[in-house]
Design a protein around this motif. Sequence first.
Motif, PDB file in Angstrom:
ATOM      1  N   ARG A 104      -0.295   4.062   6.042  1.00 28.12           N
ATOM      2  CA  ARG A 104      -0.311   2.159   5.926  1.00 28.12           C
ATOM      3  C   ARG A 104       0.399   1.954   7.070  1.00 28.12           C
ATOM      4  O   ARG A 104      -0.336   0.798   8.146  1.00 28.12           O
ATOM      5  CB  ARG A 104       0.061   2.563   4.816  1.00 28.12           C
ATOM      6  N   TYR A 105       0.951   2.824   7.697  1.00 29.71           N
ATOM      7  CA  TYR A 105       1.655   2.190   9.113  1.00 29.71           C
ATOM      8  C   TYR A 105       0.655   1.833  10.017  1.00 29.71           C
ATOM      9  O   TYR A 105       0.028   1.249  10.991  1.00 29.71           O
ATOM     10  CB  TYR A 105       2.557   2.670   9.521  1.00 29.71           C
ATOM     11  N   LYS A 143      -4.978   1.598  14.486  1.00 29.26           N
ATOM     12  CA  LYS A 143      -6.120   1.785  13.214  1.00 29.26           C
ATOM     13  C   LYS A 143      -7.071   2.018  13.879  1.00 29.26           C
ATOM     14  O   LYS A 143      -8.579   3.183  14.012  1.00 29.26           O
ATOM     15  CB  LYS A 143      -6.430   0.506  12.383  1.00 29.26           C
ATOM     16  N   SER A 172       0.749  -1.484  -0.115  1.00 28.94           N
ATOM     17  CA  SER A 172       0.219   0.014  -0.134  1.00 28.94           C
ATOM     18  C   SER A 172       1.027   0.952  -0.315  1.00 28.94           C
ATOM     19  O   SER A 172       1.780   1.619   0.201  1.00 28.94           O
ATOM     20  CB  SER A 172      -1.025  -0.353   0.982  1.00 28.94           C
ATOM     21  N   SER A 203      -2.154  -0.481   9.135  1.00 26.47           N
ATOM     22  CA  SER A 203      -1.833  -2.233   9.726  1.00 26.47           C
ATOM     23  C   SER A 203      -1.459  -2.456  11.637  1.00 26.47           C
ATOM     24  O   SER A 203      -1.273  -3.468  11.143  1.00 26.47           O
ATOM     25  CB  SER A 203      -0.389  -1.899   9.303  1.00 26.47           C
ATOM     26  N   GLN A 204      -1.522  -1.375  11.809  1.00 30.80           N
ATOM     27  CA  GLN A 204      -1.536  -1.719  13.586  1.00 30.80           C
ATOM     28  C   GLN A 204      -2.907  -1.791  13.988  1.00 30.80           C
ATOM     29  O   GLN A 204      -3.469  -0.956  14.049  1.00 30.80           O
ATOM     30  CB  GLN A 204      -0.907  -0.614  13.879  1.00 30.80           C
TER      31      GLN A 204
END
Length: 400
Positions: A260-261, A269, A255, A264-265
């Motif tokens: 994105r980071y 998120k 992505s 991804s968590q």
Amino acid sequence: MSRTLKIYVFFLLLLIVGVIYIDAVRPKPVDWSPSYLLKDKIPFGLYVFNEEYKTLLKDRKVEKISQTFYEAFEPNYYDDDTLNVYDKRGTILNICDEYVIDEQSTKEILTYVAEGNNAFLSVENLPKTLIDTLKLELDAKPNFTKETQVWLSNSTLGNKKYTLNKGDNPLAFSKIDTLKTTVLGYQGSEKEKQINFIKTPFGNGFFYIHLQPVAFTNYHLLKDNNAEYAEKVLSYLPKDDIYWLVKDQSSLVQSYSPMRYILSQPALKWAWYIFLIGIVIFMIFNAKRRQRVIPIIKPLSNTTVDFTKTIGNLYYQEGNHQNIIDKKIIYFLERVRNEYLMDTSNLDENFIKKLQLKTGKDLKDIEHLVYLINYQRRSYNQSIESDLIEINNAIEKIIN
């Protein structure tokens, strides 16, 4: 900051802390989706196989192909009067739940195998191209148990059975070419065993087709002695170079989003989502307090109907039917002139025919209306209410 807003902020922060705490202490759910990605550590990923393939395919050189087979091998095919072979020779390897090789690459694989090479396909199903070309049929039998027994037909490798208790494939070979095809493995039970692993010739090479790719996933390679089964299955392959097709399996889709980071968590998120929800709630309540009252403006009433009723009542109370008849005739003739572009000075037979052609109305209705108009023009007697009704009805038949 008002007292009400402070209360909203307090409860919002309390909600965020509560969600973060619950997410931190709860056990992470197991993802059982069949990804078959090389870097995936979930049960049905290929992380363990990717780390141990050198052991499972010992004494063989393995090259990963991240393109389609057609893109990688078609340029290496020589076709002239003296040479008609690939410069790369060996065995194709593909392990995936679904057959994801494109149609053009499938045809290229058939050509590659026919030239004296081999292909090992461990998939749950086969495309129609391969099924028809290799004269195979697949069928699924209901399995009322929670696990599937698999074993190999070669007694020199041992008659040991291995258990696949998750993600097993119910499909098996129901028809093969028994004169050419070699059965290498079974599934089910001794009484109702089904063929799930074969070696079938094509041209000068062979296809090794295995219908239980789940045996190569993380879950089964780490469970009991199932790694031994995977190693024995791969031991059938010739001792030559392996070309492992890993297109769309080599890594997760990257992505390029700035978020994105955070996304991804899981904790970050959810914190981000709660922050956005809180902003929306704040905007809603803030807008509700600051927005001024919008006055209700009543739309202008349509007085045309009232005006018409007033004029109509005026004429009706006066009882001047002849006046109304004259105005109805004037209105009708004016409409004929404007809409049909006809001369209304002479209401004769020629006028009747033209009006009938342009309106498409019944000829007798038009003749009757023209007769009434001419009669009213010639009459010196005062008209009565029935005359008004008759001529009004006659006009309505023509203009409606």
